[in-house]
Write a protein that holds these residues in place. Structure first.
Motif, PDB file in Angstrom:
ATOM      1  N   SER A  53       0.815  -1.218   0.000  1.00  0.00           N
ATOM      2  CA  SER A  53       0.000   0.000   0.000  1.00  0.00           C
ATOM      3  C   SER A  53       0.849   1.269   0.000  1.00  0.00           C
ATOM      4  CB  SER A  53      -0.940   0.001   1.215  1.00  0.00           C
ATOM      5  OG  SER A  53      -0.201   0.107   2.428  1.00  0.00           O
ATOM      6  N   LYS A  54       2.080   1.176   0.497  1.00  0.00           N
ATOM      7  CA  LYS A  54       2.979   2.345   0.514  1.00  0.00           C
ATOM      8  C   LYS A  54       3.602   2.604  -0.846  1.00  0.00           C
ATOM      9  CE  LYS A  54       5.748   0.909   3.705  1.00  0.00           C
ATOM     10  NZ  LYS A  54       6.884   0.911   4.665  1.00  0.00           N
ATOM     11  N   GLY A  55       3.652   1.585  -1.685  1.00  0.00           N
ATOM     12  CA  GLY A  55       4.215   1.739  -3.023  1.00  0.00           C
ATOM     13  C   GLY A  55       5.724   1.770  -3.064  1.00  0.00           C
ATOM     14  N   LYS A  56       6.374   1.423  -1.971  1.00  0.00           N
ATOM     15  CA  LYS A  56       7.836   1.382  -1.942  1.00  0.00           C
ATOM     16  C   LYS A  56       8.303   0.590  -0.737  1.00  0.00           C
ATOM     17  CE  LYS A  56       8.283   5.818   0.486  1.00  0.00           C
ATOM     18  NZ  LYS A  56       8.875   7.176   0.416  1.00  0.00           N
ATOM     19  N   LEU A  57       9.529   0.090  -0.822  1.00  0.00           N
ATOM     20  CA  LEU A  57      10.187  -0.564   0.302  1.00  0.00           C
ATOM     21  C   LEU A  57      10.990   0.462   1.086  1.00  0.00           C
ATOM     22  CD1 LEU A  57      11.704  -3.827  -1.260  1.00  0.00           C
ATOM     23  CD2 LEU A  57       9.848  -3.723   0.404  1.00  0.00           C
ATOM     24  N   THR A  58      11.030   0.298   2.399  1.00  0.00           N
ATOM     25  CA  THR A  58      11.895   1.127   3.237  1.00  0.00           C
ATOM     26  C   THR A  58      12.897   0.200   3.904  1.00  0.00           C
ATOM     27  OG1 THR A  58      10.087   2.681   3.645  1.00  0.00           O
ATOM     28  CG2 THR A  58      11.988   2.797   5.119  1.00  0.00           C
ATOM     29  N   VAL A  59      14.176   0.374   3.552  1.00  0.00           N
ATOM     30  CA  VAL A  59      15.213  -0.573   3.956  1.00  0.00           C
ATOM     31  C   VAL A  59      16.285   0.141   4.774  1.00  0.00           C
ATOM     32  CG1 VAL A  59      16.881  -2.281   3.145  1.00  0.00           C
ATOM     33  CG2 VAL A  59      14.783  -1.875   1.836  1.00  0.00           C
ATOM     34  N   GLY A  60      16.639  -0.437   5.914  1.00  0.00           N
ATOM     35  CA  GLY A  60      17.741   0.072   6.724  1.00  0.00           C
ATOM     36  C   GLY A  60      19.055  -0.470   6.210  1.00  0.00           C
ATOM     37  N   VAL A  61      19.995   0.415   5.843  1.00  0.00           N
ATOM     38  CA  VAL A  61      21.266   0.016   5.234  1.00  0.00           C
ATOM     39  C   VAL A  61      22.427   0.721   5.924  1.00  0.00           C
ATOM     40  CG1 VAL A  61      20.210  -0.430   2.988  1.00  0.00           C
ATOM     41  CG2 VAL A  61      21.125   1.852   3.484  1.00  0.00           C
ATOM     42  N   LYS A  62      23.624   0.183   5.723  1.00  0.00           N
ATOM     43  CA  LYS A  62      24.833   0.842   6.194  1.00  0.00           C
ATOM     44  C   LYS A  62      25.226   1.951   5.209  1.00  0.00           C
ATOM     45  CE  LYS A  62      26.108  -1.281  10.024  1.00  0.00           C
ATOM     46  NZ  LYS A  62      27.344  -2.075  10.061  1.00  0.00           N
ATOM     47  N   CYS A  63      25.759   3.029   5.744  1.00  0.00           N
ATOM     48  CA  CYS A  63      26.193   4.147   4.915  1.00  0.00           C
ATOM     49  C   CYS A  63      27.679   4.453   5.093  1.00  0.00           C
ATOM     50  CB  CYS A  63      25.368   5.386   5.232  1.00  0.00           C
ATOM     51  SG  CYS A  63      23.620   5.197   4.783  1.00  0.00           S
ATOM     52  N   ASP A  64      28.387   3.616   5.852  1.00  0.00           N
ATOM     53  CA  ASP A  64      29.817   3.840   6.090  1.00  0.00           C
ATOM     54  C   ASP A  64      30.589   2.527   6.002  1.00  0.00           C
ATOM     55  OD1 ASP A  64      28.880   2.639   8.400  1.00  0.00           O
ATOM     56  OD2 ASP A  64      30.118   3.834   9.749  1.00  0.00           O
ATOM     57  N   THR A 111      13.072   3.558  -0.324  1.00  0.00           N
ATOM     58  CA  THR A 111      13.668   4.528   0.585  1.00  0.00           C
ATOM     59  C   THR A 111      14.765   3.821   1.368  1.00  0.00           C
ATOM     60  OG1 THR A 111      11.665   5.866   0.846  1.00  0.00           O
ATOM     61  CG2 THR A 111      13.300   6.025   2.590  1.00  0.00           C
ATOM     62  N   LEU A 112      15.968   4.369   1.327  1.00  0.00           N
ATOM     63  CA  LEU A 112      17.113   3.814   2.041  1.00  0.00           C
ATOM     64  C   LEU A 112      17.382   4.672   3.269  1.00  0.00           C
ATOM     65  CD1 LEU A 112      19.362   3.155  -1.074  1.00  0.00           C
ATOM     66  CD2 LEU A 112      18.081   1.453   0.234  1.00  0.00           C
ATOM     67  N   THR A 113      17.390   4.045   4.433  1.00  0.00           N
ATOM     68  CA  THR A 113      17.617   4.748   5.691  1.00  0.00           C
ATOM     69  C   THR A 113      18.902   4.244   6.327  1.00  0.00           C
ATOM     70  OG1 THR A 113      15.245   5.040   6.076  1.00  0.00           O
ATOM     71  CG2 THR A 113      16.691   5.202   8.000  1.00  0.00           C
ATOM     72  N   CYS A 114      19.823   5.139   6.595  1.00  0.00           N
ATOM     73  CA  CYS A 114      21.089   4.753   7.210  1.00  0.00           C
ATOM     74  C   CYS A 114      20.854   4.270   8.635  1.00  0.00           C
ATOM     75  CB  CYS A 114      22.061   5.932   7.233  1.00  0.00           C
ATOM     76  SG  CYS A 114      22.553   6.520   5.601  1.00  0.00           S
ATOM     77  N   VAL A 115      21.423   3.118   8.971  1.00  0.00           N
ATOM     78  CA  VAL A 115      21.321   2.579  10.319  1.00  0.00           C
ATOM     79  C   VAL A 115      22.703   2.188  10.808  1.00  0.00           C
ATOM     80  CG1 VAL A 115      18.953   1.744   9.998  1.00  0.00           C
ATOM     81  CG2 VAL A 115      20.881   0.220   9.484  1.00  0.00           C
ATOM     82  N   THR A 116      22.812   1.989  12.100  1.00  0.00           N
ATOM     83  CA  THR A 116      24.055   1.535  12.721  1.00  0.00           C
ATOM     84  C   THR A 116      23.793   0.227  13.453  1.00  0.00           C
ATOM     85  OG1 THR A 116      23.662   2.686  14.818  1.00  0.00           O
ATOM     86  CG2 THR A 116      24.748   3.946  13.056  1.00  0.00           C
ATOM     87  N   GLY A 117      24.872  -0.393  13.945  1.00  0.00           N
ATOM     88  CA  GLY A 117      24.709  -1.627  14.688  1.00  0.00           C
ATOM     89  C   GLY A 117      23.846  -1.468  15.922  1.00  0.00           C
ATOM     90  N   SER A 118      23.846  -0.278  16.504  1.00  0.00           N
ATOM     91  CA  SER A 118      23.120  -0.078  17.757  1.00  0.00           C
ATOM     92  C   SER A 118      21.664   0.334  17.565  1.00  0.00           C
ATOM     93  CB  SER A 118      23.836   0.977  18.608  1.00  0.00           C
ATOM     94  OG  SER A 118      23.920   2.207  17.916  1.00  0.00           O
ATOM     95  N   ASN A 119      21.276   0.828  16.380  1.00  0.00           N
ATOM     96  CA  ASN A 119      19.895   1.295  16.232  1.00  0.00           C
ATOM     97  C   ASN A 119      19.077   0.530  15.203  1.00  0.00           C
ATOM     98  OD1 ASN A 119      20.460   2.319  13.623  1.00  0.00           O
ATOM     99  ND2 ASN A 119      20.758   4.411  14.342  1.00  0.00           N
ATOM    100  N   ARG A 120      19.694  -0.394  14.455  1.00  0.00           N
ATOM    101  CA  ARG A 120      18.963  -1.019  13.358  1.00  0.00           C
ATOM    102  C   ARG A 120      17.777  -1.848  13.830  1.00  0.00           C
ATOM    103  NH1 ARG A 120      24.292  -4.533  11.565  1.00  0.00           N
ATOM    104  NH2 ARG A 120      24.574  -5.610  13.559  1.00  0.00           N
ATOM    105  N   VAL A 121      17.916  -2.558  14.952  1.00  0.00           N
ATOM    106  CA  VAL A 121      16.805  -3.373  15.442  1.00  0.00           C
ATOM    107  C   VAL A 121      15.676  -2.491  15.964  1.00  0.00           C
ATOM    108  CG1 VAL A 121      16.101  -5.075  17.165  1.00  0.00           C
ATOM    109  CG2 VAL A 121      18.246  -5.385  15.922  1.00  0.00           C
TER     110      VAL A 121
END
Length: 309
Positions: A58-69, A105-115
């Motif tokens: 229904s949102k028409g897109k995936l929102t994925v948590g990824v590493k950016c560094d 949509t790509l959202t930067c996450v870290t080891g401590s906040n991804r969950v």
């Protein structure tokens, strides 16, 4: 001479060190690749053997948590866009889900906040260099694996540290929430950890001698060493475990769709094809070939705890 893999990492890490990690990215400029190597174009969604959950559809897109560094898997490139092996996988999944590799949509996450990002529904799934552990599997559900790695140490070239045994009573740099930090906490209780959330911070701390070593996945450390002649990787791999994507605990529908998408990529040999485009040095490609699922060859998670000492 530096490998092409190291050059990719060096350029990306220079950007990370100069500008820091982006907090999020809605990247609409990248194109996913299919298993045959051509660019995926807008079209019809792909049947991967399980339906996309209605809430995501229904949102028409995936929102994925990824590493950016974490080059070459997920990082911010010279044009300030998300790039890397895991990013290409995310675009391919969007093409499967919506017929459009940029429905993402790509959202930067870290080891401590991804969950926590996953649990709070800020993202639909985690795809962020996340090793499987039995402990993590208590709070999220893991997809089938798509890469493999273990934990080693990055130290100065003149360091006397040659193994994990040499860390006793010393300060070690690690990333909060990462497998390396969890393993050190459980297995080397006399080691003091200096924790960071970003690779660039940890690398700076190591160069400033704020710890005797940087403990992290060997895939990242090998390439940091390749770009920096003053550093080397030491130690036998610890907590060796494949990487998986994470979905919310008990979300069987989303897990089935993600696993179906990954199986479709494996059958098309997408992982190996795309990895060779991301990492162009043939000698490095062969070193990592065993870490990727391919047609007729799958990765499996270890039984029991992956944090065994």
């Amino acid at each position: 001479m530096r490998s092409k893999f190291g050059m990719v990492v060096g350029a990306a890490m220079a950007l990370v060190l100069a500008a820091g990690c982006s907090s999020s990215s809605d990247d609409s400029s990248k194109s996913a690749k299919d298993g045959g190597g051509s660019s995926a174009t807008s079209g019809s969604p792909v049947d991967v053997g399980a339906p996309l959950p209605a809430e995501v559809k229904s949102k028409g897109k995936l929102t994925v948590g990824v590493k950016c560094d974490y080059p070459p898997f997920g990082y911010i490139d010279e044009s300030s866009k998300n790039a890397g092996f895991e990013i290409d996988i995310a675009h391919q999944m969007a093409a499967y889900a919506f017929g459009d590799p940029d429905a993402l949509t790509l959202t930067c996450v870290t080891g401590s906040n991804r969950v926590s990002f996953l649990a709070s529904k800020r993202i639909d799934l985690i795809e962020a260099t996340m090793n499987y552990t039995a402990e993590r599997a208590k709070t999220i559900d893991f997809s089938t694996p798509y890469f493999d790695s273990g934990v080693k140490l990055l130290v100065p070239k003149d360091s006397p540290i040659s193994s994990f045994e040499g860390l006793a009573g010393k300060t070690v740099i690690s990333i909060s929430g990462a497998t390396a930090s969890l393993w050190l906490t459980q297995c080397m209780k006399d080691v003091k950890q200096t924790l960071f959330t970003e690779t660039s911070q940890a690398l700076t701390a190591l160069n400033q001698k704020r710890g005797v070593a940087f403990a992290q996945d060997d895939t990242l450390l090998l390439d940091l060493a390749a770009k920096n002649s003053g550093l080397k990787v030491v130690g036998d791999a610890k907590a060796d475990s494949p990487w998986g994507m994470g979905v919310r605990k008990g979300d069987a529908e989303m897990l089935a769709w993600v696993n179906g998408a990954l199986a479709h990529m494996q059958q098309a040999d997408f992982f190996w094809t795309d990895f060779r485009k991301t990492v162009t040095d043939p000698s490095v490609q062969q070193q990592f070939a065993k870490y990727l699922p391919r047609p007729g060859k799958k990765l499996t998670y270890p039984t029991g705890s992956t944090l065994q000492c």
